[in-house]
Motif scaffolding. Structure first.
Motif, mmCIF file in Angstrom:
data_model
loop_
_atom_site.group_PDB
_atom_site.id
_atom_site.type_symbol
_atom_site.label_atom_id
_atom_site.label_comp_id
_atom_site.label_asym_id
_atom_site.label_seq_id
_atom_site.Cartn_x
_atom_site.Cartn_y
_atom_site.Cartn_z
ATOM 1 N N CYS A 73 71.640 73.586 0.581
ATOM 2 C CA CYS A 73 71.169 73.234 1.921
ATOM 3 C C CYS A 73 71.608 71.817 2.279
ATOM 4 C CB CYS A 73 69.646 73.313 2.002
ATOM 5 S SG CYS A 73 69.034 74.954 2.349
ATOM 6 N N PHE A 74 71.435 70.889 1.332
ATOM 7 C CA PHE A 74 71.805 69.498 1.608
ATOM 8 C C PHE A 74 73.298 69.385 1.912
ATOM 9 C CE2 PHE A 74 73.556 65.540 -0.169
ATOM 10 C CZ PHE A 74 73.032 64.660 0.764
ATOM 11 N N LEU A 75 74.122 70.031 1.075
ATOM 12 C CA LEU A 75 75.573 69.936 1.253
ATOM 13 C C LEU A 75 76.027 70.558 2.572
ATOM 14 C CD1 LEU A 75 76.806 70.712 -2.379
ATOM 15 C CD2 LEU A 75 76.661 68.498 -1.219
ATOM 16 N N LEU A 76 75.362 71.621 2.996
ATOM 17 C CA LEU A 76 75.726 72.241 4.274
ATOM 18 C C LEU A 76 75.169 71.446 5.448
ATOM 19 C CD1 LEU A 76 75.108 76.072 3.665
ATOM 20 C CD2 LEU A 76 77.306 74.915 3.871
ATOM 21 N N ALA A 77 73.951 70.917 5.266
ATOM 22 C CA ALA A 77 73.230 70.339 6.403
ATOM 23 C C ALA A 77 73.744 68.955 6.799
ATOM 24 C CB ALA A 77 71.733 70.260 6.082
ATOM 25 N N TYR A 78 74.101 68.128 5.820
ATOM 26 C CA TYR A 78 74.457 66.746 6.180
ATOM 27 C C TYR A 78 75.674 66.689 7.116
ATOM 28 C CZ TYR A 78 73.796 61.770 5.804
ATOM 29 O OH TYR A 78 73.492 60.476 6.109
ATOM 30 N N PRO A 79 76.781 67.352 6.760
ATOM 31 C CA PRO A 79 77.928 67.334 7.694
ATOM 32 C C PRO A 79 77.558 67.921 9.053
ATOM 33 C CG PRO A 79 78.572 68.302 5.591
ATOM 34 C CD PRO A 79 77.097 68.107 5.539
ATOM 35 N N PRO A 155 67.468 75.187 8.384
ATOM 36 C CA PRO A 155 67.023 74.365 9.525
ATOM 37 C C PRO A 155 66.063 73.248 9.120
ATOM 38 C CG PRO A 155 66.938 76.678 10.109
ATOM 39 C CD PRO A 155 67.238 76.621 8.639
ATOM 40 N N PHE A 156 65.238 73.481 8.098
ATOM 41 C CA PHE A 156 64.291 72.453 7.652
ATOM 42 C C PHE A 156 65.013 71.241 7.079
ATOM 43 C CE2 PHE A 156 61.663 76.340 7.060
ATOM 44 C CZ PHE A 156 60.685 76.037 7.985
ATOM 45 N N MET A 157 66.229 71.435 6.586
ATOM 46 C CA MET A 157 67.018 70.324 6.057
ATOM 47 C C MET A 157 67.794 69.650 7.185
ATOM 48 S SD MET A 157 67.867 68.739 3.199
ATOM 49 C CE MET A 157 68.006 69.632 1.658
ATOM 50 N N VAL A 158 68.325 70.444 8.104
ATOM 51 C CA VAL A 158 69.159 69.882 9.172
ATOM 52 C C VAL A 158 68.347 68.966 10.091
ATOM 53 C CG1 VAL A 158 70.674 70.403 11.110
ATOM 54 C CG2 VAL A 158 70.675 71.894 9.136
ATOM 55 N N LEU A 159 67.162 69.433 10.503
ATOM 56 C CA LEU A 159 66.393 68.681 11.502
ATOM 57 C C LEU A 159 66.048 67.256 11.086
ATOM 58 C CD1 LEU A 159 63.973 71.207 13.197
ATOM 59 C CD2 LEU A 159 65.827 69.920 14.224
ATOM 60 N N PRO A 160 65.402 67.036 9.924
ATOM 61 C CA PRO A 160 65.067 65.647 9.576
ATOM 62 C C PRO A 160 66.297 64.763 9.391
ATOM 63 C CG PRO A 160 64.389 67.151 7.827
ATOM 64 C CD PRO A 160 64.841 67.989 8.964
ATOM 65 N N ILE A 161 67.380 65.314 8.831
ATOM 66 C CA ILE A 161 68.594 64.502 8.663
ATOM 67 C C ILE A 161 69.161 64.133 10.024
ATOM 68 C CG2 ILE A 161 70.957 64.464 7.775
ATOM 69 C CD1 ILE A 161 70.101 66.204 5.493
ATOM 70 N N TYR A 162 69.211 65.120 10.905
ATOM 71 C CA TYR A 162 69.698 64.873 12.265
ATOM 72 C C TYR A 162 68.861 63.795 12.942
ATOM 73 C CZ TYR A 162 70.508 65.806 17.240
ATOM 74 O OH TYR A 162 70.780 65.687 18.573
ATOM 75 N N ASN A 163 67.523 63.923 12.821
ATOM 76 C CA ASN A 163 66.648 62.943 13.468
ATOM 77 C C ASN A 163 66.864 61.535 12.952
ATOM 78 O OD1 ASN A 163 65.466 64.716 15.207
ATOM 79 N ND2 ASN A 163 63.712 65.150 13.890
#
Lengths: 275, 260
Positions: A73-79, A155-163
């Motif tokens: 999740c982390f590897l997909l979400a950060y980029p 989505p739970f990983m993407v949102l906080p990183i995005y924010n």
């Protein structure tokens, strides 16, 4: 607003009562059941039961699969979060698209749909065959469970990183550039450290539900793979041994608490909040 | 140029990953064959069968009723809670927020079994009521999450001015504070409704025999095979929400364009 003792009390009373009855007391009951036996006598037996061969195996498998899905999740979400933060999409429509809209299609059905996609003669294998590529045989294996976890919790990983990425002050980044840092240096020395609260919050939001799921393993893992969530669920709904089920839940809560403490340490200001 | 194209492909692939199951379910709703393993041609028969299926319709009604009532109650309790928490001292506030977040951060299975044990020891009859109480409990944190930031932004002096000009506290709240926090309240409601609608785990532990929501109905059907009517229903719900969101997002933009 002027402080007024009586209205303050009246305002907070309903919620305090609700919290006490539906959050604190129920958690207390899990501890009560977990730490007593059938006759109400104190025992550690239900908690120590986690060391039993089958339970320990389920716990280790749960930890391994949830760690793996958290990393993926982390590897997909950060980029993804970085790209979306640069694209200047409206935050509202982004949250709706990634997080809220899919929820209107039932979570069980969405997960089950992966069976159709992953099966031996499923959609993905038909496409692979068409492209003359070897078929994918991951349905009913731990890999399918990891895929299900990543699918459900990404989505739970993407949102906080995005924010936290959106909050990074562009002046700081520009200053680093002016001082001669190249893109890679700017990323590792400036951007990434500033988004660590978001990353930690994302890790917590993915790891806890992945560690404790019983649905994803049941739907995508066949019936043979038991995670700790499946063991607890069966104790409550089939075996009817609430004491053992509660005892094992206490073990889970230790992991969750550990996770919460870590995220509280890294995220003192609540910067990595989800929304 | 190459970089932005690569970025677009990446975003596209992730969205394909997130929406592929949804597309699959939509396809299955038009599949004439009863099994999901093979494509038997295009058909609308599951859509007409859906409305004749009493059990699914009852489960749909339960699901909507619970989501509607639970999110409404959660919004009322949650909003009052935000006002109360905002007026507390720093330490009390931290404790209250910590407890508020427990149902959100804790594992759903633990929340589910803890509520189940509570209802058992209170001797409550398991059914719609117990599901409702549980849903309100896990919806409140999402309401607080979206209302709290708005409450913090409210200018206390405007409220005091309303009081000085002779408004009662209740009137001052609804005339001055409430319009300011309304967007937060609405998004909290939408969030709570959506989460309640999609919940399975907590409902699974707090429902009684014979009472089903769509989620628990699907779960019991997993072994026998999902009835294709279920795919038809999900497709209808999803497309309806998609259209609604599209309309809601479309109108304000056009208005602002006109104003410009």
């Amino acid at each position: 607003m002027k402080p007024n003792k009586l209205t303050d009390r009246l305002l907070s009373a309903p919620y305090l009562l609700w919290e006490a009855i539906f959050i604190i007391v129920p958690l207390g009951m899990v501890f009560y059941y977990g730490l007593t036996d059938r006759f109400g006598a104190f025992t550690m037996e239900n908690v120590v039961a986690i060391m039993g061969a089958e339970h320990a195996k389920a716990l280790w498998l749960s930890i391994a699969l949830s760690l793996a899905s958290t990393v993926v999740c982390f590897l997909l979400a950060y980029p993804l979060a970085m790209i979306l933060a640069h694209m200047n999409v409206s935050q509202h429509s982004f949250i709706v698209l990634i997080f809220i809209l899919p929820m209107w299609m039932n979570f069980l059905l969405r997960t089950l749909a992966w069976q159709t996609l992953l099966e031996k003669n499923g959609v993905i294998n038909n496409i692979l065959e068409f492209l003359h590529m070897p078929p994918l045989a991951i349905i009913n294996t731990p890999a399918a469970i990891i895929l299900g976890m990543v699918y459900n919790f990404l989505p739970f990983m993407v949102l906080p990183i995005y924010n936290s990425l959106v909050k990074v002050d562009p002046n700081v980044v520009n200053a680093a550039r002016d001082l001669g840092a190249n893109e890679i240096q700017t990323f590792f020395k400036i951007i990434f450290p500033l988004t660590i609260p978001g990353v930690i919050s994302g890790i917590t939001m993915v790891f806890v539900p992945a560690l404790t799921t019983f649905v994803i393993s049941k739907l995508l893992g066949g019936s043979k793979i038991l995670l700790i969530g499946n063991v607890i669920e069966e104790e409550f709904t089939q075996a009817g041994n609430w004491h053992l089920g509660s005892g094992l839940s206490i073990v889970l809560m230790v992991f969750i608490l550990f996770n919460m403490v870590i995220s509280a340490i890294f995220d003192k200001n609540g910067e990595g909040n989800m929304l | 140029m190459i970089k932005t194209t690569a970025q677009k492909i990446y975003v596209g692939l992730i969205f394909l990953f997130l929406y592929a199951p949804i597309l699959t379910l939509m396809m299955l709703s038009f599949n004439a064959s009863r099994t999901r393993a093979k494509w038997g041609g295009f058909s609308l028969k599951w859509y007409s069968a859906l409305f004749r299926n009493r059990e699914i319709m009852q489960a749909l009604w339960n699901t909507l009723l619970i989501a509607f009532v639970a999110s409404l109650v959660a919004v009322v309790i949650g909003t009052i809670a935000c006002i109360a928490i905002n007026r507390m001292g720093r330490r009390a506030r931290a404790v209250m927020m910590g407890i508020t977040n427990i149902p959100m951060l804790d594992a759903e299975i633990v929340t589910g079994i803890s509520l189940m044990l509570l209802f058992i020891s209170f001797g409550l009859k398991f059914g719609l009521g117990t599901i409702l109480l549980s849903h309100i409990t896990f919806c409140i944190p999402y309401v607080v999450l979206s209302v709290m930031p708005r409450i913090k932004q409210v200018d206390a002096s405007v409220y005091e001015a309303a009081l000085d000009l002779g408004a009662s506290p209740v009137k001052a709240f609804f005339k001055v504070v409430f319009p300011d926090i309304l967007p937060g309240v609405l998004s909290g409601y939408l969030m709570a409704f959506t989460i309640s609608l999609d919940d399975f785990i907590i409902t699974h532990f707090t429902k009684g025999a014979g009472v089903d929501t769509l989620s628990t109905k699907i779960y019991t059907e997993v072994k026998k095979g999902i009835k294709p009517e279920m795919y038809a229903l999900s497709t209808i719900i999803f497309v309806t929400v998609l259209l609604l969101l599209f309309l809601v997002n479309k109108t304000p933009q056009e208005k602002s364009k006109l104003q410009n």
